[in-house]
Enzyme design. Structure first.
Site, short mmCIF file in Angstrom:
data_model
loop_
_atom_site.label_atom_id
_atom_site.label_comp_id
_atom_site.label_asym_id
_atom_site.label_seq_id
_atom_site.Cartn_x
_atom_site.Cartn_y
_atom_site.Cartn_z
N ASP A 145 -8.84 11.95 6.72
CA ASP A 145 -8.64 11.32 5.41
C ASP A 145 -9.35 9.96 5.38
OD1 ASP A 145 -7.80 11.13 2.81
OD2 ASP A 145 -5.76 10.49 3.28
N GLY A 160 0.82 -1.20 0.00
CA GLY A 160 0.00 0.00 0.00
C GLY A 160 0.86 1.25 0.00
N ARG A 161 0.25 2.36 -0.40
CA ARG A 161 0.98 3.62 -0.37
C ARG A 161 -0.01 4.77 -0.29
NH1 ARG A 161 4.72 5.25 -4.62
NH2 ARG A 161 5.60 3.15 -4.45
N GLY A 210 3.43 7.91 3.08
CA GLY A 210 4.52 6.97 2.88
C GLY A 210 4.05 5.70 2.22
N LYS A 242 5.24 0.78 7.74
CA LYS A 242 5.02 2.01 6.98
C LYS A 242 6.26 2.88 7.04
CE LYS A 242 1.78 5.60 5.90
NZ LYS A 242 0.37 5.95 5.89
#
Length: 808
Positions: A646, A530-531, A535, A551
């Site tokens: 977010d 994931g990104r 990061g 992460k």
């Protein structure tokens, strides 16, 4: 060169032998004030402050072996010799009994240092430009910093621990948090606070669970006599025993009006909120009011897989449910564990054990009104996560109700309870009610002082070691001198780093990983899973074979945070434990590297699964509910108010059972509870399409309603299968927004339900109930309202979703 080196060594020896600690008592002992530049030291028993009426004392209080907290207590001990603690600065981080001190810096900042640690473990974060600040303790038990202009820079009344003194206010900015036990003063599991609906509430919260239990959660706030429409949030008890709150909570103590009496309100370690009055002639505190008359209705009383009962003689008693045993015989909060191995998930492998007059409040996977016992059993059997179900007849509604449970907590056993529990047990286990061996009172055998031994040793015979070192260096010349200098300073640095790392780990509860260790665990950051803007996330396997997500934070995006700043953030996040929030295992802050280590989620993100056929409608409704619970905890039930900022499918991760956990809240902004304005929000945060409209207007305050808006968009995306925006759309414009598209479909239907089929993604497997789906869409649309005040809170969303009935 050799001579200068020897002189330096002598200076160092005497520095180690007699450390320079300036104390207030080094000059003259001022019991009523601490001046700028002076300190109170833990080793000097006469270093304390006392109020002018001699009622209260502030100083270092022993909480265990070589463990002290800076505290305020009543000067006169009780009849049993114990002191009454009314406030603590560092209840969760005791300092050492040597070289620790409380200092009032010349800048006006009051700091508490733990021996040799460079980073203060507690601070008032104050500044006084007049350089005239004094620390005083007044006759009401309030410790405060005051300058010559009469300005109060800081006061202990604004940051209570578990106690309110007369005329000390409880406000929207603070909470009372119980102690862990009667002898362990660290933070416990129970809290009193003003909720976002303006109501004073009691909540239980540990590393796995959280739940409000007062006022009675069975009723709405106004049904319990509370007012949710107040513009202010403040509550206080005067010296006469009269309590008043802006939510209309009013009470008088049983001795109200009697003066003069010493009184206090305390969030007790057993989860009850009580008022006390001091009987000075007998030297004991007497209870004059309490919030809960039935102790077993306090959530978390006995832990998982256990029940609570009220014994008329012994009081509250806990017992494991049949075929279970107690995990920790000194602490009921650990609950009980099964003595059997769970059978494979199949209808033919289980029976149901009937527990009459028993209940486990909350954690229902379904709400099934007007159903039969047989149907309820079938529903529980077909669900692998079902631990049992409550079945009762609701006299007010006139039908039976079934509540399948995925967790057995808040257990209650009482003949006054009209209902039964049916425990799901393997067929190999006997159906007997008489095999529960662990039955004990709530107050376990844990008497005596708490044993808190800090893992640092300071009693070192430095003089002997220093002399040996001095004699050795006397024979060393030239190149050996350089080696000795390098070895000395390298050894000092290594000990300092090791000692500081140990301190940080004890302070935060997290492990500090080495960069090389995480690089090896991730095979040189090989497998990306994931990104995002913060990061890239990689899969890794630690040395203990735990699979984790690592992460790697963008160094620039972390604002070049140092180790102390990163630790301050994750130590706060470490207290935010909820089953629907991702768990943080540790961190790395080495050189320029900043990494966080999380639990690994087998099924990736919600975003990765939205287009798969693995998420049927039942799973999607469960994801909607559990995600709402995680956000509600962040907004309303943790000790800090945290905005995620977010919320999107990429930040909702799914475990092996497709249960969701909200992630990346560690990079969000921490705010004081109920603060409606954050001056550090200088630009819009979030992702296009999920951002609330108020991000685009500088005059609108940023509140938890920005997360509510984003959550509503996520739910609509799950239902419709459509992305929230196109490439040319902005998050704040209503044109092309997903919620606008849904509203247009509803308006075009002219009051009919035809719009539901047009809106719902037809590619998703499984059937759905039209009424259920319509309600879910309307909840999501309420979350996406243009004006923030029209949106519900996340706790209200949870309440609405809990009553959405799934299709049988």
């Amino acid at each position: 060169m050799t001579l200068s080196f020897l002189l330096s060594l002598i200076v160092l020896i005497f520095t180690y032998q007699t450390p320079l600690i300036i104390s207030s008592s080094s000059f003259s002992s001022p019991p009523f004030a601490l001046k700028l530049g002076l300190s109170l030291t833990v080793e000097k028993k006469d270093d304390f402050l006392i109020s002018q009426n001699r009622l209260y004392t502030a100083g270092f209080y022993s909480v265990g072996v070589n463990a002290y907290c800076f505290s305020i207590w009543l000067t006169k001990p009780l009849s049993d010799g114990s002191q009454t603690i009314v406030w603590m600065a560092n209840r969760d981080l005791p300092v050492n009994g040597k070289f620790s001190k409380l200092s009032l810096l010349k800048t006006g900042n009051l700091i508490l240092r733990d021996a040799y640690q460079r980073v203060p473990i507690w601070s008032t974060s104050t500044r006084d430009t007049t350089q005239t600040a004094l620390l005083r303790l007044n006759n009401s038990g309030n410790l405060f910093l005051l300058n010559r202009d009469g300005k109060v820079l800081w006061q202990s009344f604004d940051s209570p621990t578990d106690t309110l003194l007369p005329n000390q206010p409880l406000t929207k900015l603070v909470s009372l948090v119980s102690s862990r036990s009667s002898t362990n003063h660290s933070s416990g599991f129970f809290k009193l606070f003003f909720d976002n609906d303006n109501v004073v509430r009691l909540v239980y919260s540990d590393s796995k669970l959280t739940g409000i239990y007062w006022p009675d959660p069975e009723f709405r706030a106004w049904e319990s006599g509370r007012n949710i429409y107040g513009s202010r949030r403040i509550a206080t008890m005067d010296s006469s025993g009269h309590f008043i709150s802006t939510d209309d909570l009013l009470f008088n103590t049983s001795d109200a009006g009697d003066e003069p009496l010493l009184r206090r309100l305390t969030m007790d370690f057993d989860g009850n909120f009580r008022a006390y009055s001091l009987d000075e002639s007998r030297g004991i505190w007497q209870v004059t009011w309490q919030a809960m008359s039935e102790g077993c209705k306090i959530h978390g009383s006995c832990g998982e897989n256990s029940t609570c009962s009220n014994d008329p003689i012994y009081g509250r008693k806990c017992s494991c449910i049949p075929n279970h045993r107690m995990i920790n015989h000194t602490d009921w909060s650990y609950g009980c564990e099964p003595e059997f191995k769970p059978a494979s998930c199949g209808n033919s492998e289980y029976n149901f054990l009937h527990l009459p007059h028993s209940d486990f409040w909350g954690y229902d996977s379904r709400y099934m009104p007007n159903t039969t016992l047989s149907t309820c059993k079938k529903e529980c059997l077909k669900s692998c996560s079902c631990k049992g179900f409550q079945f009762k007849y609701d006299w007010s509604k006139g039908f039976t109700i079934c509540y399948p449970k995925f967790l057995l907590v808040n257990g209650l056993r009482s003949t006054n309870f009209n209902g039964s529990m049916y425990l799901k047990v393997p067929k190999s286990v006997p159906l007997s009610l008489n095999n529960s061996r662990d039955v004990q009172g709530f107050n376990l055998n844990c008497s005596g002082k708490p044993t808190i031994q800090l893992d640092r040793v300071y009693d070192i015979n430095r003089q002997k070691d220093a002399i040996k070192f001095l004699m050795l260096t006397a024979y060393v010349f030239g190149a050996l001198e350089l080696i000795c200098i390098s070895s000395f300073f390298y050894g000092t640095r290594s000990r300092s780093i090791t000692r500081e790392q140990g301190y940080y780990q004890a302070a935060t509860g997290f492990k500090q990983f080495r960069y090389a260790e995480l690089k090896k665990a991730s095979k040189n950051f090989k497998e990306e899973i994931g990104r995002g803007g913060g990061g890239i996330v990689y899969k890794g396997v630690l040395s203990d074979n735990r699979v984790v997500a690592i992460k790697r934070l963008n160094y620039e995006s972390s604002n070049r945070r140092g180790e102390a700043e990163l630790l301050a953030e994750i130590s706060t996040l470490g207290r935010l434990n909820h089953m629907n929030l991702i768990e943080i295992y540790g961190y790395c802050a080495e050189s320029k590297h900043r990494l966080l280590v999380y639990e690994y989620m087998e099924n990736g993100s919600l975003s990765q699964n939205l287009q798969s056929n693995k998420l049927d409608w039942d799973k999607r409704l469960d994801i909607a509910l559990d995600t709402a619970k995680g956000l509600a905890y962040l907004h309303e039930e943790c000790l800090e108010w945290i905005l995620h900022c977010d919320v999107k499918p990429q930040n909702i991760l799914l475990d092996r059972d497709y249960k969701p956990k909200v992630a990346d809240f560690g990079l969000s902004k921490l705010l004081d509870r109920n603060d409606t304005r954050d001056l550090e929000f200088t630009r819009a945060c979030g992702t296009r399409g999920y951002m609330a409209p108020e991000w685009l207007f500088v005059n609108l305050p940023i509140t938890s309603k920005v997360d509510v808006f984003s959550y509503g968009v996520v739910i609509l995306e799950m239902i419709t299968g459509r992305r929230p925006t196109g490439a040319n759309q902005s998050g704040g414009s209503s044109e092309g927004r997903l919620d606008s598209w849904v509203r247009e479909k509803i308006a075009a239907a002219g009051g009919k339900n035809d719009w539901i089929q047009e809106v719902v993604d037809s590619t998703v497997d499984g059937n759905y109930n039209m009424s259920t789906m319509g309600t879910l869409i309307k909840v999501a649309l309420r979350c996406c309202e243009e004006y923030k005040d029209a949106r519900p809170t996340m706790s209200q969303v949870v309440d609405m979703l809990l009553h959405v009935e799934k299709d049988d």
